[in-house]
Design a protein around this motif. Structure first.
Motif, short mmCIF file in Angstrom:
data_model
loop_
_atom_site.label_atom_id
_atom_site.label_comp_id
_atom_site.label_asym_id
_atom_site.label_seq_id
_atom_site.Cartn_x
_atom_site.Cartn_y
_atom_site.Cartn_z
N PHE A 47 61.80 34.43 57.15
CA PHE A 47 62.34 33.87 58.39
C PHE A 47 63.81 33.55 58.15
O PHE A 47 64.19 33.13 57.06
CB PHE A 47 61.59 32.59 58.79
N LYS A 48 64.62 33.73 59.19
CA LYS A 48 66.02 33.34 59.11
C LYS A 48 66.44 32.76 60.44
O LYS A 48 66.43 33.43 61.47
CB LYS A 48 66.91 34.52 58.73
N GLY A 49 66.79 31.46 60.42
CA GLY A 49 67.33 30.77 61.58
C GLY A 49 68.44 29.87 61.08
O GLY A 49 69.34 30.32 60.37
N PHE A 50 68.38 28.59 61.47
CA PHE A 50 69.35 27.65 60.90
C PHE A 50 69.16 27.56 59.39
O PHE A 50 70.11 27.42 58.63
CB PHE A 50 69.17 26.27 61.55
N TYR A 51 67.90 27.65 58.96
CA TYR A 51 67.57 27.76 57.54
C TYR A 51 66.91 29.11 57.29
O TYR A 51 66.71 29.90 58.21
CB TYR A 51 66.63 26.62 57.12
N ARG A 52 66.54 29.37 56.02
CA ARG A 52 65.98 30.66 55.65
C ARG A 52 64.75 30.47 54.78
O ARG A 52 64.70 29.55 53.96
CB ARG A 52 67.04 31.46 54.89
N LEU A 53 63.78 31.33 54.97
CA LEU A 53 62.59 31.33 54.14
C LEU A 53 62.42 32.71 53.53
O LEU A 53 62.37 33.71 54.26
CB LEU A 53 61.36 30.96 54.97
N ASP A 54 62.35 32.78 52.20
CA ASP A 54 62.09 34.02 51.50
C ASP A 54 60.67 33.99 50.92
O ASP A 54 60.14 32.91 50.60
CB ASP A 54 63.09 34.23 50.35
#
Length: 205
Positions: free
Chosen positions: A18-25
């Motif tokens: 996910f990539k928005g204000f933060y990111r999840l890898d």
């Protein structure tokens, strides 16, 4: 000290989640085991976040600290009071040093000019799932006139600034009214170092 280093971890895959204000890898990895050999493949989500700077403004002449209060989304469902008492804080942009962030955020969030910046420590607030590292400081300030509402309107900030005697702030921490890691660590550090800071500060300018 651990016998292992980052060379004892094999990242097999790293995929965007996910990539928005933060990111999840999403990482698939394996690592060496204490009893020898390699462990199984593990799938882990990593919260990718810029490093942060947190500053405890302390007035050694008045023996008081400056704290800020603002709503925190992470506390919405686990606290009856999601407006948390905190330190001045901000995230590090790529072209900024931690010290530059400390001075900028002190102005934006509290209207304060930092006189001296004292490193406390660096730490990982949640290394089980996030790569964020916090640069924690105490800063000497003149707290006279500090207070009011601050923050950047374009960032949706609504920040109340207040001055607390050091002893009242410690009491608030012990009663659980100050319940976030950076503030607790910094106030505990101040408890151990306040007398030294007062002695070194000399007469109030």
């Amino acid at each position: 000290m651990s016998i292992f280093s980052r060379n004892d971890v094999e990242i097999i895959r790293r995929e965007p989640g996910f990539k928005g204000f933060y990111r999840l890898d999403v990482l698939t990895l394996r690592h060496r085991l204490f009893n020898g050999g390699w462990g199984p493949e593990l799938r882990r989500e990593l919260f990718v976040r810029a490093d942060a700077v947190c500053v405890l403004p302390y007035d050694p002449w008045e023996d008081q600290v400056v704290l800020i209060e603002q709503i925190r989304i992470g506390a919405l469902e686990k606290s009856d009071r999601p407006w948390l008492l905190e330190l001045v804080a901000g995230l590090i942009d790529k072209d900024e040093s931690p010290e530059e962030v400390a001075h900028r955020e002190a102005q934006e969030e509290a209207g304060l000019t930092l006189r001296e910046l004292l490193p406390i420590t660096r730490y990982f607030p949640s290394p089980g799932g996030s790569d964020e590292q916090v640069h924690l400081y105490c800063a000497l300030v003149d707290s006279r006139g500090a207070g009011g509402i601050h923050g950047l309107l374009e960032e949706g900030e609504d920040i109340r600034v207040s001055c607390w005697s050091r002893h009242d702030a410690i009491d608030a921490m012990q009663q659980g009214l100050i319940d976030n890691a950076a503030s607790i660590i910094a106030l505990q550090w101040l408890t151990m170092n306040a007398e030294r800071l007062q002695a070194q500060a000399g007469a109030q300018p």
